[in-house]
Design an enzyme around this catalytic site. Structure first.
Site, PDB file in Angstrom:
ATOM      1  CG  PHE A  37      -1.838   1.273   1.123  1.00 22.02           C
ATOM      2  CD1 PHE A  37      -3.005   1.245   0.381  1.00 22.02           C
ATOM      3  CD2 PHE A  37      -1.479   2.465   1.734  1.00 22.02           C
ATOM      4  CE1 PHE A  37      -3.796   2.385   0.253  1.00 22.02           C
ATOM      5  CE2 PHE A  37      -2.265   3.604   1.615  1.00 22.02           C
ATOM      6  CZ  PHE A  37      -3.427   3.558   0.874  1.00 22.02           C
TER       7      PHE A  37
ATOM      8  CG  ASP B  59       5.724   3.933   1.879  1.00 23.75           C
ATOM      9  OD1 ASP B  59       5.700   4.658   2.897  1.00 23.75           O
ATOM     10  OD2 ASP B  59       4.758   3.802   1.101  1.00 23.75           O
TER      11      ASP B  59
ATOM     12  CE  LYS C 203      -1.095   7.033   6.666  1.00 24.86           C
ATOM     13  NZ  LYS C 203      -0.734   6.024   5.688  1.00 24.86           N
TER      14      LYS C 203
END
Ligand code: PLP
Length: 420
Positions: free
Chosen positions: A161, A246, A275
């Site tokens: 993802f 990531d 984030k």
């Protein structure tokens, strides 16, 4: 009897009480009436929050065990971050990168130092940072590695993802994320996650990068076999391929270290961050790499109007203030022991298994108990907010500032829901 029927809020706790009021139901309906249904939120309407606790429009309190998918690692309204944002709001919020502003250098230099790298390229959302890493890797491939034009390949992992843009969903193997959104961007090779030999077999002279989540959050907190990241690092170094980690969800303290890659002593060529970098206040993302990699970009070749704006940098500096001492990472590691021990005791008692690292866990609920969604609804009725990911898996990722007592209480609620 469904999970929800069993729930009663335990006396003497901050639990939620009745599940839905007319007020909440009306606001949920109103929210659905005029928006695209690309989410299926739990029917709770949050009005305010501080630390690890959220309060809904009816005054009920909930322990936040999701923390905005780890965007809220420092909790809601952390005083350092709120003060940084408020002070900056009064001074300067946006210049665009057409001009230099006075918060830019401090944020970027300190973030580069946190990563042990030369340079930072700030963006806004996580997906933009991933796109940036892809563009940089391709350009590096053509200019430095000598890959023929437009032939660069990037190896990606099953279950990945990395966000929702058309290029990123092109290499997702989740049908919901992928199907119906073609034509797809070529240049990606999908291999099984955790399988080093598969990466080696997929390498070609045109491979420019391996893009990997050190732990796959969205997939259910999937932790690859020990030695996998180290093996990827060695393979990439040997074959002149960039390793792009990531760390948008796994990084910035969540696993008990600054980066999940740190657990294997791995330093990627490209850190992809997002984030928690924005402290749950503004979207802040970045790619961090050395000069020989990020240096391939020249003026006009990449950018973002809001990327690296003064407000983002001010909040980002606050985030770095919180991360640099290392206390929060240590706290995540300590609380992670509590989390792991409590979950271990539930295996065979309503949960079939779990994976955890630091204050982050993917919990597989016994499918006989209901779906992950039903378990989350039952948790909600007990004053705990968490989110299912695939099927019967629930991701637990409370803010790193949660108290040990509150965490234990939250896990008591999980135990009550799954083990009865
Ligand atoms: C959330 C996430 C993204 C995408 O970030 P957005 O800010 O939602 O675009 C990318 N990669 C990982 C690992 C994520 O968890």
């Amino acid at each position: 009897m469904t999970l929800l029927d069993q729930q009663t809020a335990p006396a003497g706790t901050a639990a939620a009480g009745p599940r839905s009021t007319p007020h909440t139901a009306a606001l949920v309906a109103a929210a659905e009436a005029r928006t695209a249904h690309n989410y299926h939120p739990l029917p709770v309407v949050v009005a305010e929050a501080a630390g690890a606790w959220m309060t809904d429009v009816d005054g009920r309190r909930y322990l936040d065990m999701l923390a905005g998918y780890s965007a809220l690692n420092f909790g809601h309204a952390h005083p350092t971050l709120v003060a940084a944002a408020q002070a900056q709001l009064d001074r300067l919020t946006l210049t665009s990168r057409a001009f230099v502003h006075d918060r830019f250098a401090e944020f970027t230099a300190r973030l580069a130092d946190l990563c042990g790298k030369d340079l930072v390229l700030p963006m806004n959302t996580g997906a933009e940072a991933v796109e940036t890493a892809i563009k940089v890797a391709r350009k590096w491939g053509y200019e430095v590695k000598g890959v023929p034009d437009d032939r660069a390949e990037i190896i990606v992992m099953s279950g990945n993802f990395h966000g929702r843009t058309t290029t990123i969903v092109s290499f997702s193997d989740d049908p919901d994320a992928h199907d119906g959104f073609g034509p797809f961007t070529p240049g990606f090779t999908l291999v099984p996650y955790g399988d080093l030999a598969a990466v080696e077999a997929a390498l070609t002279p045109r491979t420019v990068a391996v893009l990997v989540e050190p732990i796959q959050g969205e997939a259910g907190v999937i932790i690859p076999p020990a030695g996998y990241l180290r093996g990827l690092r060695d393979l990439c170094t040997r074959e002149s391929v960039l390793l792009a980690c990531d760390e948008i969800q796994s990084g910035l303290g969540r696993t008990g270290r600054t980066f999940a890659s740190d657990h294997e002593g791995v330093v990627p060529d490209l850190y992809v961050l997002g984030k928690a970098l924005g402290g749950g206040i503004v979207p802040v993302s970045a790619v961090v790499a050395d000069r020989d990699v990020l240096g391939v970009l020249r003026p006009g070749q990449h950018g973002s109007t809001f990327g690296g704006n003064p407000l983002a940098c001010a909040v980002g500096v606050g985030v770095l203030d919180l991360l640099e001492p290392g206390d929060l990472q240590a706290r995540a590691a300590e609380l992670g022991v509590l989390l792991r021990d409590r979950l271990s005791a539930l295996v065979g008692h309503g949960i079939s298994g779990f994976r955890s690292r630091g204050l982050w866990a993917g919990v597989d609920v016994d499918p006989a108990l209901g779906t992950g969604r039903e378990v989350c609804e039952a948790l909600m009725a007990r004053g705990v907010l968490a989110k299912d990911t695939h099927g019967s898996t629930i991701r637990l990722a409370p803010p790193l500032v949660v108290s040990a007592d509150d965490l234990a209480w939250g896990l008591d609620q999980l135990a009550a829901v799954v083990a009865g």
